[in-house]
Design an enzyme around this catalytic site. Structure first.
Site, short mmCIF file in Angstrom:
data_model
loop_
_atom_site.label_atom_id
_atom_site.label_comp_id
_atom_site.label_asym_id
_atom_site.label_seq_id
_atom_site.Cartn_x
_atom_site.Cartn_y
_atom_site.Cartn_z
N LYS A 86 -26.64 -20.63 -24.43
CA LYS A 86 -26.22 -19.32 -24.16
C LYS A 86 -26.95 -18.68 -23.58
CE LYS A 86 -28.71 -17.19 -28.17
NZ LYS A 86 -29.77 -16.91 -29.17
N SER A 161 -27.87 -14.37 -33.59
CA SER A 161 -28.00 -14.19 -31.87
C SER A 161 -27.45 -15.24 -30.88
CB SER A 161 -28.73 -13.71 -31.25
OG SER A 161 -29.66 -14.59 -30.90
N SER A 185 -31.24 -17.65 -35.35
CA SER A 185 -30.52 -17.33 -34.72
C SER A 185 -29.52 -18.41 -34.34
CB SER A 185 -30.35 -16.61 -33.55
OG SER A 185 -30.88 -15.57 -33.58
#
Ligand SMILES: [Mg+2]
Ligand SMILES: [Zn+2]
EC number: 6.3.5.7
Lengths: 493, 519, 95
Positions: A86, A161, A185
């Protein structure tokens, strides 16, 4: 098709442990596996938009290093495995954006601890994955680099997310990925994309080098194709870090040893507050079937109550935004990142830089958090939320007196359509209703594939464990996985 | 109307640690800009603070030395505001639960202080009278720190907390800077203690007395280098005035970052006068931050503040609570040096020294330790005191050295004092020996031996000299016998000169007196 | 109304965000809705409840006072939008 391509097509489908076995047997090299992944990224990522930055040169160099290690007989479970990160993880010498314009072309001078540990284990970093800007979002739509799409249905959101981290698993453009989970997330996108996603207990994995959203809620965790991979990834990154004061100095167990397949006598709690009227019928059905599967494995179910569940979203949006408003104060254009042109004064420069650099969702949360901490409102909002957080924590501790883990849905519905909820932030926030309590309680939870909706979207189930009870939930998730075939389904893309 | 000033001080003490409070960067002063930085003190994304344990120990030391309660549990908080020298957009400090609370310091004040805080007209006069006293005191004591101690006043210490410093802004002298400012973050994240007093101070002189005392303590404790020019000890002064007899404080102003005792005095006196005048003219004091201008001795409002501050303090989620056990406090207490106050009273009661001597000898920890080393080696207290305050200090001052670098060790000085005590050499000769020790690294006995400086106490030898001198100066002998006793000194001088300073003065006195009186 | 446009503008100044009039308008409405929603916390009696600011009960994390190498001026300044002679440069700060 030439035979070479056929081999490559297979390599990107492999799990960590499958690829590891082949690397170990020298049937394939890390360079070949990495090339296969890079080719796959080139082929499908334009449709998915899971990657912000792909780093082929660095990846191939790391793969060569890994191959040398393997040739020398030095192979760890992650050696030579292509992994995506990420873009919230700072990476030395590699642009790190957190999916925000405000970071500009920020190139960090250091690696965070989780990244350093992956590299140490010989993992090959293939690129930086898309996400909601500063991890603020549940759909992947708030990225400054455009929304990530769900590989199961490109019109749908992949969840957020850690949208790119989940989508890359589903699109098979990374063997495994690392995400972060502040309010769901990791688990929510894992559920929406049909992969395994673990949020470890707060303090289990170092946050050093993870761009902070809400410091008391953020936690690093893996997204993988199966539970074994999840255990291997956790193994590599877990453990005390002297650079993170909130990381916990407890021994790290051997997580793969916990995957015995035996869940006989395990007591799973079913909290009545999670089985609500609004639950999507497909989600409800998947859960009912999962309960039956578990019963067949000898699991005992106990009805429990987590009475403050209904207050979790409100609590979360005060605590998280308050911390975020402070964490994001460092982005003002002095030392790194974007700076607005033509500001008349210093304060003007700060305000314009931040106005240009942050997207709407980030601004909204900074505003809310600033307000919640401001003079005259602190007690009514921030302090009140911190107290309710205590009650939510106590709910879980009480529940764990009678159960070993808790079984719940991950999200009230399968993935929704892109653009469906962007207009109404509150509705978007409420989609995190089942994942947020875990973050507030600081405990661990895993999402595993448990079904498909009528329109072909994956559905996950959530197993919540007691603090530092990762072994128990991984064991339960693994046993479920062995008894079902949901994790073997592939998105056609 | 007569006005009573009310003053509270916030002192920022920079701690003498090797590294910063939350990262391992060096705290050395004077390095090239931004050369002592890392992701943590640059506030880079993803970086996290880790507390320097030494800072906690230093804070406990300060707390114990100022009679504070050490909190069993304290918490770091974020103070949020934007400024280009503040990398994270917040300062890590302590707010609700500071490490130390409820302490006090006792200062010595003169009665004049109460006058100096009197009416408008009388104030200047009183201040002038007071500074005359001060000047006299200053002449008396080189250190310039002694007040005519008439009474003791207790100043409350509200709290002491730990925090990080900000960086430095440079507005000129950078080639190519143009119309901008430069940011140097070497100082960012340097450990500070903020020591906050109660508004118990009633005059600029009390403020200075309090600051001097606090300064002496933190330097004694070894937690601060005390260098005010480099900003290691700086002060914010909260000043208000209220009508005499009132119990409600007036609106206060805060004058920031005053970094010398003299400036603190000037700033506070200016501010008192300004506020009294303002009220006298029917105006109102505005609560604001002010800046002291050392050039004019005035304070001025810091403009450009476009909003009221709202620091939005909240507990820092990146740092865990600090729990201090009684054992830890006890360990630190055991390691504390004896503080000046305790030393002074011990010097008076155990060593029989005067107030004055005790005060001068304890002015710095180094001097007190030097002196005490001499006593421990068997030096006579009064003699050691006179020598340390006199010859040693004078020679050090001339050489521009501190007592820690004194080439004459306590062992050597003690040996010298013992030679005087035994009568081997005279005090006068001892000065010659001392000078020789300063430059030669020789033991005093060796010098005395080498140069033949042994004092003559042999009465026969001295009598012979006296007889010769009396014979050569019969006129003066007659004068003495005629009642002009002043010429006695002349004879002493002659005898000492003839003996090259080696004659034992006590013996000389006694024999001379006998012979001159014709016995 | 839980929050007014003027309050939103004041918060934006505190947070160093320059909002367009449209943004102020939108945020006022959205923040109002969110604040109305979080009002539900007042249904709970939290008197005597200790606030939680840390998710795990860790205390006393220290480092020793040992110097670690800094990253060097070049690394420190490498990402600076504006720099001069080893300094970050910002618009003139008036004191
Ligand atoms: Mg302060
Ligand atoms: Zn540093």
């Amino acid at each position: 098709m030439p035979p070479q391509t056929e081999i490559l097509m297979e390599l990107h489908d492999l799990t960590i442990h499958e690829l590891h076995d082949r690397l170990k047997r020298k049937e394939v090299s890390s360079v070949e596996a990495t090339r296969a992944l890079l080719a796959r990224i080139e082929a499908v990522d334009p449709k998915v938009n899971a990657y912000i930055t792909v780093t082929p040169e660095e990846a191939l160099a790391a793969a060569q290093d890994a191959d040398r290690r393997i040739a020398a007989g030095d192979i760890a479970p992650l050696t030579g495995i292509p992994i995506g990160l990420k873009d919230i993880f700072v990476t030395k010498g590699i642009r790190t954006t957190c999916a925000s314009r405000i970071l500009g072309n920020f190139v960090p001078p250091y690696d965070g601890t989780a990244v350093a540990r992956l590299k140490e284990a010989g993992a090959v970093i293939v690129g930086k994955l898309n996400q909601d800007e500063f991890a603020m979002g549940s759909s992947g739509e708030s990225s400054a680099f455009g929304p990530t799409r769900n590989p199961w249905n490109l019109e749908c959101i992949p969840g957020g997310s850690s949208s790119g981290s989940a989508a890359a698993i589903a699109a098979r453009t990374a063997t495994a990925t690392l995400g972060t989970d502040t309010g769901g997330s990791i688990r929510q996108p894992a559920s929406h994309c049909g992969c395994v996603g673990l949020r470890p207990t707060y303090g289990r994995v170092s946050r050093y080098g993870v761009i902070a959203y809400a410091s008391s809620l953020d936690q690093v965790g893996p997204l993988t194709r199966d539970v074994t991979d999840c255990a291997l990834m956790l193994q590599a990154v877990a453990g005390h870090d002297p650079l993170d004061s909130t990381s916990v100095d407890l021994p790290v167990p051997d997580y793969t040893k916990a995957l015995t397949g035996d869940v006989k006598g395990l007591r799973l709690g079913l909290p009545k507050e999670y089985y609500i009227a609004g639950l999507d019928p497909d989600v409800k059905m998947a859960l009912d079937e999962a309960i039956e599967t578990y019963r067949g494995l000898g699991v005992e179910f106990i009805d429990i109550s987590l009475p403050h569940t209904d207050y979790a979203v409100a609590t979360y949006y005060l605590v998280a935004t308050a911390e975020a408003s402070s964490n994001l104060a460092r982005y003002e254009g002095v030392r790194f990142g974007h700076r607005a042109e033509g500001a008349a004064s210093l304060i003007d420069m700060f305000r314009k830089t931040r106005a240009e650099g942050f997207g709407a969702e980030v601004k909204r949360r900074i505003m809310l958090g600033t307000y919640a901490l401001s003079s005259g409102y602190y007690d009514a909002y921030y302090l009140k939320a911190q107290k309710v957080r205590t009650l939510i924590m106590q709910d879980f501790l009480k529940a764990f007196e009678t159960v070993d883990a808790i079984l719940t849905p991950v999200a009230p519905t399968p993935a929704f359509r892109i653009g469906e909820k962007t207009r109404d932030p509150l509705q978007m926030y409420l989609s995190d209703i089942f994942t947020i309590p875990v973050n507030l309680a600081g405990t661990c939870a895993v999402s595993v594939p448990a079904g498909m909706s009528g329109n072909g979207l994956p559905i996950g189930l959530q197993l919540i464990g007691r603090p530092f009870g990762e072994e128990t939930i991984l064991r339960a998730a693994h046993a479920f996985e062995q008894a079902t075939a949901w994790h073997q389904r592939k998105a056609q893309i | 109307m007569r006005f009573q000033p009310v003053i509270g001080l916030e002192v920022h003490v920079q701690l003498k640690t090797d590294t910063k409070i939350f990262c391992g960067c060096s705290t050395k002063f004077g390095a090239a800009p931004n050369s002592q930085t890392c992701p943590v003190c640059l506030g880079m994304p993803g970086a996290l603070p880790v507390l320097n344990k030494k800072v906690v120990e230093f804070a406990i030391r300060a707390g114990l030395a100022t009679n504070c309660r050490i909190a069993p549990r304290s918490v770091f908080a974020r103070k949020n505001y934007f400024y280009p020298d503040l990398p994270k957009g917040y300062q890590i400090s302590q707010f609700e639960l500071p490490i130390c609370q409820n302490g006090h310091l006792d200062i010595e004040v003169t009665d004049l202080n109460s006058i100096s805080s009197g009416c408008q007209g009388g104030k200047e006069e009183a201040t002038r009278a007071y500074s005359d006293v001060r000047r006299g005191a200053d002449d008396e004591v080189n250190a310039g720190r002694r007040l005519k101690a008439n009474s003791v006043k207790r100043i409350g210490i509200t709290r002491i907390h730990m925090e990080e410093d900000a960086g430095k802004l440079v507005h000129s002298d950078i080639p190519g800077l143009g119309s901008g400012s430069g940011v140097d973050l070497n100082r960012a994240c340097t450990p500070l203690l903020e020591i906050v007093s109660e508004p118990d101070i009633r005059s600029a002189d009390e403020a200075v007395a309090y600051l001097r005392k606090l300064h002496q303590i933190v330097v004694y404790l070894g937690i601060c280098d005390g260098n005010m020019e480099e900003g290691s000890f700086r002060c914010d002064a909260n000043v208000s005035v209220m009508p005499v007899g009132s119990t409600t404080f007036g609106t206060r102003t805060e004058t920031k970052n005053v970094n010398s005792f003299r400036f603190v005095k000037q700033a506070i006196e200016y501010e008192i006068e300004r506020q009294i005048e303002l009220i006298g003219e029917g105006g109102k004091v505005v609560q604001e931050t002010r800046l002291f201008d050392p050039g004019t001795g005035e304070t001025r409002s810091m403009r450009g503040k476009e909003e009221a501050h709202d620091y939005r303090y909240f507990p820092d989620p990146d740092l865990v609570p600090l729990v201090i056990s009684n054992d830890w406090v006890a360990d630190v207490a055991l390691s504390l040096p004896e503080l000046p106050e305790a030393r002074r009273s011990r010097y008076r009661s155990e060593l029989g020294l005067s107030d004055y001597d005790a005060e001068v000898l304890t002015a710095t920890r180094e001097m007190a330790e030097y002196f005490e080393a001499c006593i421990a080696l068997g030096a006579p207290a009064k003699g050691a005191a006179n020598w340390v305050m006199g010859e040693v200090t004078r020679t050090l001052n001339e050489a521009g050295k501190g007592i820690a670098e004194c080439p004459v060790t306590p062992e050597r000085l003690t040996a010298l004092l013992q030679l005087i005590e035994k009568g081997t050499i005279s005090g006068k000769i001892a000065k010659t020996v001392f000078d020789e020790m300063w430059s030669s690294d020789k033991a005093p006995e060796a010098i005395v031996e080498e140069k033949g400086l042994v004092q003559v106490s042999d009465t026969g030898e001295i009598e012979r000299i006296i007889d010769e001198i009396m014979a050569a100066n019969m006129g003066q002998v007659e004068e003495f016998r005629g009642g002009k006793e002043k010429v006695f000194g002349f004879f002493v001088g002659q005898v000492m000169r003839a003996s090259k300073g080696k004659a034992n003065p006590a013996v000389v006195n006694e024999l001379l007196m006998k012979k001159l009186k014709g016995a | 109304m839980k929050i007014t446009k003027a309050e939103v503008d004041a918060v934006a100044l505190l947070a160093r965000l320059e909002l367009t009039p449209e943004e102020t308008e939108t945020f006022t409405g959205q923040m109002d809705a969110i604040l109305a929603y979080v009002e539900k916390l007042n249904e709970l009696d939290t008197s005597g409840i200790v606030p939680t600011s840390h998710a795990v009960p860790v205390e006393n994390a220290f480092r020793d006072d040992e110097v670690r190498p800094s990253i060097g001026v070049e690394n420190a300044l490498a990402n600076a939008p504006d720099r001069v002679e080893g300094f970050f440069r910002v618009p003139k700060v008036i004191e």
